[in-house]
Write a protein that holds these residues in place. Structure first.
Motif, PDB file in Angstrom:
ATOM      1  N   VAL A 199       1.163  -1.381  -0.322  1.00 45.89           N
ATOM      2  CA  VAL A 199      -0.059   0.292   0.579  1.00 45.89           C
ATOM      3  C   VAL A 199       1.055   1.559   0.095  1.00 45.89           C
ATOM      4  CG1 VAL A 199      -1.415   1.544   0.860  1.00 45.89           C
ATOM      5  CG2 VAL A 199      -1.887  -1.114   1.355  1.00 45.89           C
ATOM      6  N   VAL A 200       0.023   2.476  -0.931  1.00 49.59           N
ATOM      7  CA  VAL A 200       0.876   3.369  -1.482  1.00 49.59           C
ATOM      8  C   VAL A 200       0.871   4.084  -0.545  1.00 49.59           C
ATOM      9  CG1 VAL A 200       1.951   4.816  -2.711  1.00 49.59           C
ATOM     10  CG2 VAL A 200       2.087   2.165  -3.199  1.00 49.59           C
ATOM     11  N   THR A 201       1.459   4.890   0.707  1.00 50.69           N
ATOM     12  CA  THR A 201       0.209   6.478   1.168  1.00 50.69           C
ATOM     13  C   THR A 201       1.186   7.791   0.396  1.00 50.69           C
ATOM     14  OG1 THR A 201       3.084   6.962   2.686  1.00 50.69           O
ATOM     15  CG2 THR A 201       0.947   5.199   3.634  1.00 50.69           C
ATOM     16  N   ASN A 202       0.374   8.817   0.691  1.00 49.68           N
ATOM     17  CA  ASN A 202       1.068  10.270   0.523  1.00 49.68           C
ATOM     18  C   ASN A 202       2.347  10.524   1.034  1.00 49.68           C
ATOM     19  OD1 ASN A 202      -1.810  10.028   0.114  1.00 49.68           O
ATOM     20  ND2 ASN A 202      -2.613  11.098   1.832  1.00 49.68           N
ATOM     21  N   HIS A 203       2.859  10.465   2.105  1.00 53.00           N
ATOM     22  CA  HIS A 203       4.621  10.679   2.139  1.00 53.00           C
ATOM     23  C   HIS A 203       4.976   9.072   1.151  1.00 53.00           C
ATOM     24  CE1 HIS A 203       2.266  12.989   5.448  1.00 53.00           C
ATOM     25  NE2 HIS A 203       2.094  11.494   5.480  1.00 53.00           N
ATOM     26  N   ASP A 204       4.628   8.848   0.608  1.00 54.23           N
ATOM     27  CA  ASP A 204       5.842   8.153  -0.392  1.00 54.23           C
ATOM     28  C   ASP A 204       6.215   8.344  -1.811  1.00 54.23           C
ATOM     29  OD1 ASP A 204       5.753   6.081   2.302  1.00 54.23           O
ATOM     30  OD2 ASP A 204       4.073   4.667   1.158  1.00 54.23           O
ATOM     31  N   LEU A 205       7.361   8.066  -1.821  1.00 55.69           N
ATOM     32  CA  LEU A 205       8.143   8.477  -3.347  1.00 55.69           C
ATOM     33  C   LEU A 205       8.088   6.177  -3.983  1.00 55.69           C
ATOM     34  CD1 LEU A 205      11.019  10.584  -3.182  1.00 55.69           C
ATOM     35  CD2 LEU A 205       8.473  11.289  -3.299  1.00 55.69           C
ATOM     36  N   ILE A 206       7.776   6.648  -5.088  1.00 50.98           N
ATOM     37  CA  ILE A 206       7.564   5.308  -5.812  1.00 50.98           C
ATOM     38  C   ILE A 206       8.560   5.364  -7.312  1.00 50.98           C
ATOM     39  CG2 ILE A 206       5.270   4.697  -5.275  1.00 50.98           C
ATOM     40  CD1 ILE A 206       4.726   5.668  -7.982  1.00 50.98           C
ATOM     41  N   ILE A 207       9.581   3.615  -7.604  1.00 50.38           N
ATOM     42  CA  ILE A 207      10.215   3.684  -8.083  1.00 50.38           C
ATOM     43  C   ILE A 207       9.950   2.921  -9.342  1.00 50.38           C
ATOM     44  CG2 ILE A 207      12.788   2.922  -8.736  1.00 50.38           C
ATOM     45  CD1 ILE A 207      12.754   4.648  -6.920  1.00 50.38           C
ATOM     46  N   VAL A 208       8.968   3.706 -10.483  1.00 48.67           N
ATOM     47  CA  VAL A 208       8.864   2.759 -11.567  1.00 48.67           C
ATOM     48  C   VAL A 208      10.053   2.408 -12.910  1.00 48.67           C
ATOM     49  CG1 VAL A 208       6.664   3.742 -13.485  1.00 48.67           C
ATOM     50  CG2 VAL A 208       6.364   4.195 -11.229  1.00 48.67           C
ATOM     51  N   SER A 209       9.143   1.228 -13.290  1.00 47.50           N
ATOM     52  CA  SER A 209       9.323   1.124 -14.397  1.00 47.50           C
ATOM     53  C   SER A 209       8.842   0.812 -15.875  1.00 47.50           C
ATOM     54  CB  SER A 209      10.595  -0.841 -14.305  1.00 47.50           C
ATOM     55  OG  SER A 209       9.284  -1.140 -13.806  1.00 47.50           O
ATOM     56  N   GLY A 210       9.840   0.647 -17.124  1.00 43.44           N
ATOM     57  CA  GLY A 210       8.800   0.767 -18.283  1.00 43.44           C
ATOM     58  C   GLY A 210       9.596   1.037 -19.379  1.00 43.44           C
ATOM     59  N   THR A 211       8.432   1.422 -20.156  1.00 49.05           N
ATOM     60  CA  THR A 211       8.476   1.704 -21.687  1.00 49.05           C
ATOM     61  C   THR A 211       8.966   3.888 -21.224  1.00 49.05           C
ATOM     62  OG1 THR A 211       7.191   1.943 -22.802  1.00 49.05           O
ATOM     63  CG2 THR A 211       7.971   0.799 -23.426  1.00 49.05           C
ATOM     64  N   ASN A 212       9.706   4.397 -22.348  1.00 52.27           N
ATOM     65  CA  ASN A 212       9.984   6.354 -21.864  1.00 52.27           C
ATOM     66  C   ASN A 212       8.346   6.968 -22.003  1.00 52.27           C
ATOM     67  OD1 ASN A 212      11.305   8.355 -21.385  1.00 52.27           O
ATOM     68  ND2 ASN A 212      10.639   8.819 -23.689  1.00 52.27           N
ATOM     69  N   VAL A 213       7.537   6.194 -22.797  1.00 51.15           N
ATOM     70  CA  VAL A 213       6.272   6.780 -23.086  1.00 51.15           C
ATOM     71  C   VAL A 213       5.336   6.616 -22.005  1.00 51.15           C
ATOM     72  CG1 VAL A 213       4.183   6.716 -24.982  1.00 51.15           C
ATOM     73  CG2 VAL A 213       6.772   6.541 -26.001  1.00 51.15           C
ATOM     74  N   ASP A 214       5.315   5.463 -21.637  1.00 49.67           N
ATOM     75  CA  ASP A 214       4.817   4.568 -20.829  1.00 49.67           C
ATOM     76  C   ASP A 214       4.449   5.383 -19.060  1.00 49.67           C
ATOM     77  OD1 ASP A 214       2.950   3.304 -22.307  1.00 49.67           O
ATOM     78  OD2 ASP A 214       4.268   1.601 -21.720  1.00 49.67           O
ATOM     79  N   VAL A 215       5.575   5.382 -18.909  1.00 50.60           N
ATOM     80  CA  VAL A 215       6.431   6.054 -17.675  1.00 50.60           C
ATOM     81  C   VAL A 215       5.771   7.628 -17.489  1.00 50.60           C
ATOM     82  CG1 VAL A 215       8.334   6.520 -16.498  1.00 50.60           C
ATOM     83  CG2 VAL A 215       8.275   4.654 -17.271  1.00 50.60           C
ATOM     84  N   GLU A 216       6.238   8.502 -19.051  1.00 46.74           N
ATOM     85  CA  GLU A 216       6.125  10.062 -19.286  1.00 46.74           C
ATOM     86  C   GLU A 216       5.015  10.064 -18.705  1.00 46.74           C
ATOM     87  OE1 GLU A 216       7.468  12.545 -19.111  1.00 46.74           O
ATOM     88  OE2 GLU A 216       9.537  12.204 -19.969  1.00 46.74           O
ATOM     89  N   ARG A 217       3.859   9.487 -19.118  1.00 46.32           N
ATOM     90  CA  ARG A 217       2.603   9.027 -19.477  1.00 46.32           C
ATOM     91  C   ARG A 217       1.461   8.691 -17.698  1.00 46.32           C
ATOM     92  NH1 ARG A 217      -1.833   5.286 -21.279  1.00 46.32           N
ATOM     93  NH2 ARG A 217      -0.209   3.706 -20.836  1.00 46.32           N
ATOM     94  N   PHE A 218       2.098   7.938 -17.196  1.00 44.05           N
ATOM     95  CA  PHE A 218       1.821   7.990 -16.124  1.00 44.05           C
ATOM     96  C   PHE A 218       2.643   8.646 -14.833  1.00 44.05           C
ATOM     97  CE2 PHE A 218       3.488   5.604 -11.714  1.00 44.05           C
ATOM     98  CZ  PHE A 218       1.738   4.666 -11.042  1.00 44.05           C
ATOM     99  N   ALA A 219       3.969   9.295 -15.243  1.00 46.22           N
ATOM    100  CA  ALA A 219       3.895  10.481 -14.574  1.00 46.22           C
ATOM    101  C   ALA A 219       2.877  12.176 -14.475  1.00 46.22           C
ATOM    102  CB  ALA A 219       5.418  10.999 -14.639  1.00 46.22           C
ATOM    103  N   ALA A 220       2.838  12.266 -15.674  1.00 47.16           N
ATOM    104  CA  ALA A 220       1.559  12.996 -15.718  1.00 47.16           C
ATOM    105  C   ALA A 220       0.285  13.035 -15.380  1.00 47.16           C
ATOM    106  CB  ALA A 220       1.385  13.010 -17.239  1.00 47.16           C
ATOM    107  N   LEU A 221       0.549  11.380 -14.837  1.00 44.63           N
ATOM    108  CA  LEU A 221      -1.267  11.850 -14.335  1.00 44.63           C
ATOM    109  C   LEU A 221      -1.447  12.684 -12.471  1.00 44.63           C
ATOM    110  CD1 LEU A 221      -1.371   7.805 -13.919  1.00 44.63           C
ATOM    111  CD2 LEU A 221      -2.759   9.335 -15.756  1.00 44.63           C
ATOM    112  N   ASP A 222      -2.480  13.327 -12.359  1.00 41.26           N
ATOM    113  CA  ASP A 222      -2.814  13.620 -11.471  1.00 41.26           C
ATOM    114  C   ASP A 222      -2.482  13.370 -10.124  1.00 41.26           C
ATOM    115  OD1 ASP A 222      -4.511  15.913  -9.802  1.00 41.26           O
ATOM    116  OD2 ASP A 222      -5.727  14.895  -9.036  1.00 41.26           O
ATOM    117  N   ARG A 223      -1.743  14.640  -9.139  1.00 40.21           N
ATOM    118  CA  ARG A 223      -1.358  14.182  -7.926  1.00 40.21           C
ATOM    119  C   ARG A 223      -1.814  14.895  -6.927  1.00 40.21           C
ATOM    120  NH1 ARG A 223       2.027  11.690 -11.357  1.00 40.21           N
ATOM    121  NH2 ARG A 223       3.493  10.173 -10.678  1.00 40.21           N
TER     122      ARG A 223
END
Length: 223
Positions: A199-223
């Motif tokens: 379970v990820v909390t509001n205070h956590d940082l996450i390490i994400v892997s994937g293709t450049n396009v998919d990671v960029e798209r995921f990073a652009a989601l609402d925070r």
């Protein structure tokens, strides 16, 4: 049969500019036996107390390389970048001395192509790679970014709102966005690998892997 190079094999570092000095210094901190050389006596003296072995020598001269025992090294790093001619000549000298593994710094694609043709096993583009990394960080969505071959990337970021407070298997990160959360960093705690029920909390940082396009798209989601 190709001789396997030991992971603790001594390393010859040629060039004590910023890149070479950083490489030699970090290798020394990792307890690797390092011989760092430069034709500039001032740089050699500057780094003599931070790297175990430093020697003044002109690596463009193959006889000078022989005198310092370059032919006995299994790994060499050519960190000279200001002079393309010197970089290529030094790399060719190391090939002639049959150094099995040669890493060479390139300042351009054309320079890198020449280094590869004369025999460098690994060509490094530190300025280009640093520029690409910064381009991904300036938006503020990512805190760190590393690109590997085949467009595969690792990125450190704050988690989007939809993954917080639920297990990763419930949030459907991989199925919805084709990325994998591989690790979690909570404040004051060591990095830990992510599991399906993490379970990820509001205070956590996450390490994400994937293709450049998919990671960029995921990073652009609402925070």
């Amino acid at each position: 049969m190709v001789e396997q190079i030991r992971s603790d094999a001594p390393v010859l570092v040629i060039g004590l500019g910023r890149f070479g000095a950083a490489c030699a210094g970090e290798l020394d901190r990792l307890d690797r036996d390092v011989l760092a050389i430069d034709e500039d006596l001032g740089l050699v003296q500057k780094w003599s107390d931070r790297v175990t072995h430093t020697v003044q020598a002109d690596a463009r001269n193959i006889d000078a390389l022989k005198q310092i025992g370059a032919q006995d090294f299994q790994v060499a790093v050519v960190a000279v970048g200001s002079s393309i001619e010197a970089s290529v000549l030094i790399t060719a000298n190391l090939v002639d001395l049959k150094v099995p593994q040669i890493w060479a710094k390139a300042v351009s694609q054309a320079h890198g192509k020449i280094l590869a043709r004369v025999g460098a096993n690994h060509v490094i583009y530190p300025e280009r790679e640093a520029g690409e990394r910064v381009a991904h960080l300036v938006s503020g969505r990512m805190l760190d970014f590393i690109r590997f071959d085949d467009d595969f990337v690792l990125a450190k970021m704050y988690p989007p709102k939809f993954v917080r407070g639920v297990g990763l298997n419930e949030s459907g990160v991989r199925t919805k966005y084709n990325v994998t959360v591989v690790g979690i960093k909570s404040p004051g705690k060591p990095f830990r690998y992510a599991e399906a029920n993490t379970v990820v909390t509001n205070h956590d940082l996450i390490i994400v892997s994937g293709t450049n396009v998919d990671v960029e798209r995921f990073a652009a989601l609402d925070r």
